[in-house]
Design an enzyme around this catalytic site. Structure first.
Site, short mmCIF file in Angstrom:
data_model
loop_
_atom_site.label_atom_id
_atom_site.label_comp_id
_atom_site.label_asym_id
_atom_site.label_seq_id
_atom_site.Cartn_x
_atom_site.Cartn_y
_atom_site.Cartn_z
N ASP A 198 -31.61 -10.59 59.13
CA ASP A 198 -32.13 -10.24 60.45
C ASP A 198 -31.04 -9.76 61.41
OD1 ASP A 198 -34.55 -11.04 59.48
OD2 ASP A 198 -34.84 -12.71 60.86
N ALA A 242 -37.73 -12.35 54.74
CA ALA A 242 -36.85 -13.21 53.95
C ALA A 242 -36.48 -12.56 52.63
CB ALA A 242 -37.52 -14.56 53.71
N HIS A 252 -61.33 -9.31 34.32
CA HIS A 252 -62.57 -9.43 35.09
C HIS A 252 -63.10 -10.86 34.95
CE1 HIS A 252 -66.51 -8.38 36.71
NE2 HIS A 252 -67.04 -9.05 35.71
N THR A 256 -26.00 -14.30 60.37
CA THR A 256 -26.35 -15.29 61.39
C THR A 256 -27.79 -15.20 61.89
OG1 THR A 256 -25.12 -13.83 62.90
CG2 THR A 256 -24.04 -15.85 62.21
N GLY A 315 -31.06 -22.86 54.67
CA GLY A 315 -32.39 -22.29 54.52
C GLY A 315 -32.81 -21.46 55.71
N GLY A 316 -32.20 -21.73 56.88
CA GLY A 316 -32.39 -20.89 58.04
C GLY A 316 -33.82 -20.80 58.55
N LYS A 376 -46.93 -20.57 57.03
CA LYS A 376 -47.92 -20.45 55.96
C LYS A 376 -48.59 -21.79 55.70
CE LYS A 376 -46.24 -16.45 56.10
NZ LYS A 376 -45.55 -16.14 57.37
#
Length: 462
Positions: free
Chosen positions: A306, A314, A439, A142, A43-44, A55
């Site tokens: 990254d 992500a 609405h 990585t 999951g890093g 979050k």
């Protein structure tokens, strides 16, 4: 398994974060024999040190704000404070549930998962745990780690990174946030909600400087109203300990003091000492260089997430990983349009966007070929109910498609899905205007902005 010379995987993936596990899941789904290697947790950064935990903190901060301010809605509550142990328990439960689900997904796809610190040993192999894992193709994924500046040592106590901030056992009485980008303003927002006195230091002239300037100014106005201080346009010079905390000095001599200093100047690639350069992979400032199909200069090696110089998001990692898996499986692939990627900063208020800023659009198409319009959320019923202010700004090529959507306001991140379709399907304002939006919703504000841009505004002056 991995020591067996006859075992050659179709794809060996080094790194189990967003890009790596997305490639593994999609590759296995398409019939590839996949090995996935991760030294920490599947999951890093996103799941364990980034998107999800931050979050959760921001939502806890939102609850704190609502508790303090509930009387404006006619509801009387008492706010007794923030229990950081309880906040972390909530955050960790969210992470644990998603982590368990992800582990189950990887197992269900029959992916060979190897836990350990891997190193690229050849253009077709990775060494891990004393074994050599061979593959017809290797994917480098990585990821990244928090960056700092020369001479600014992160000690994990008074001078901290975002990793430390996520596990801080207390609400700091005061905090300096070095960096006014996404990471910096999100932590500034959460800490302010928890009760900290916060000052953001940003060397460029605006907060969230990669966003449209109008969005930056709206966020700055909102932060002033919330009591979040910031200093713009002057760069950091040094930090030193005081008796009770940290003192930061800027290039112009200004000084700021606080209990903690959060270094939030971005994230750098994890690539050093992993065998990339030794095996001929082209690099630049630690990033692995790739083409539009995520291929490195070595035919058997790709890279995503990254680790490569694309947007550090992500969902970009997911898209890049899927692209690599589909390319290796022989499917026709389309490069990622990075301008078409939705971007959300989850501070209070939220900043959401897709497409080009007005400045970039003028640079691309010419100043006389670009028009824009702003629809204030004050004209939107649901936003009034929620007591949120902000705007939706549309950028259009004159007589053509909408090329930028920029939104500031609470819950605007939930509206970026339709904005993404508008940009990526090259919609004309009149085409969006003819769609009926429910609405009262905040989504209706997007429709109203397009009505105005199409020359037939409803809840907005001509």
């Amino acid at each position: 398994m991995a020591n067996d010379a006859s075992t050659v995987f179709d794809l060996v993936i080094l790194g189990g974060g967003s890009g790596g596990y997305a490639a593994a899941l999609r590759g296995a789904q398409l019939g590839l024999d996949v090995a996935l290697i991760e030294k920490n947790k599947l999951g890093g950064t996103c799941l364990h040190n980034g998107c999800i935990p931050t979050k959760a903190l921001l939502h806890a901060g939102e609850v704190a704000d609502q508790s303090r301010e509930s009387e404006q809605f006619g509801v009387k509550t008492s706010f007794e404070g923030v229990d950081m142990a309880g906040v972390h328990k909530y955050k960790d439960e969210v992470i644990a549930g998603l982590y368990k689900g992800l582990q189950g997904l990887v197992a269900s796809r029959k992916i060979t998962y190897i836990e350990g610190a891997g190193r690229l040993s050849s253009p077709t192999s990775v060494d891990v745990n004393g074994q050599r894992v061979e593959g017809r193709h290797v994917l480098l994924a990585t990821g990244s780690v928090p960056k700092t500046l020369p001479g600014l040592e992160i000690d994990g106590n008074r001078i901290i990174s975002s990793d430390h901030a996520l596990t801080l056992d207390r609400v700091p009485k005061s905090a300096i946030v070095l960096g006014g980008g996404v990471i910096g303003v999100e932590f500034a927002s959460a800490w302010k909600s928890f009760g900290s006195e916060v000052t953001v230091i940003e060397g460029l002239k605006h907060l969230v400087p990669v966003e449209d300037e109008n969005s930056s100014k709206l966020l700055e106005r909102a932060f002033r109203k919330r009591g979040i201080k910031f200093n713009l346009g002057t760069f950091f010079q040094k930090a030193e300990y005081t008796q009770d905390g940290v003192k930061v000095t800027l290039a112009d001599g200004k000084e700021f003091e606080a209990e903690v200093l959060l270094v939030a100047i971005g994230r750098g690639p994890v690539s050093q000492g992993l065998g990339y350069e030794e095996n001929g992979v082209a690099m630049d400032r630690g990033f692995v260089l790739v083409d539009e199909y995520m291929r490195t200069n070595v035919p058997t090696i790709s890279a995503v997430g990254d680790l490569v110089p694309t947007l550090q998001l992500a969902h970009v990692g997911f898209a890049e990983g899927i692209l690599v898996a589909e390319r290796l499986a022989g499917l026709k692939t389309v490069p990622v349009d990075y301008d078409g990627v939705p971007r959300v900063t989850y501070c209070h208020p939220e900043v959401a966007s897709v497409g080009l800023t007005e400045a970039k659009a003028k640079e691309v198409y010419g100043a006389d070929k670009v028009v824009s319009i702003k629809f204030p959320l004050g004209g939107n019923g649901k936003s009034r109910i929620l007591k949120t202010a902000g705007e939706i700004k549309l950028v259009q090529v004159k007589d053509g498609a909408v090329v930028g959507v920029h939104m500031v306001g609470d819950r605007m991140g939930e509206q970026v899905g339709e904005a993404q379709l508008i940009y990526n399907w090259e919609a004309l304002p009149a085409e969006v205007a003819q769609l009926i939006h429910a609405h009262p919703t905040q989504n209706e504000a997007l429709g109203e902005a397009h009505l105005a841009l199409a020359g037939k505004p409803l809840h907005m002056h001509d």
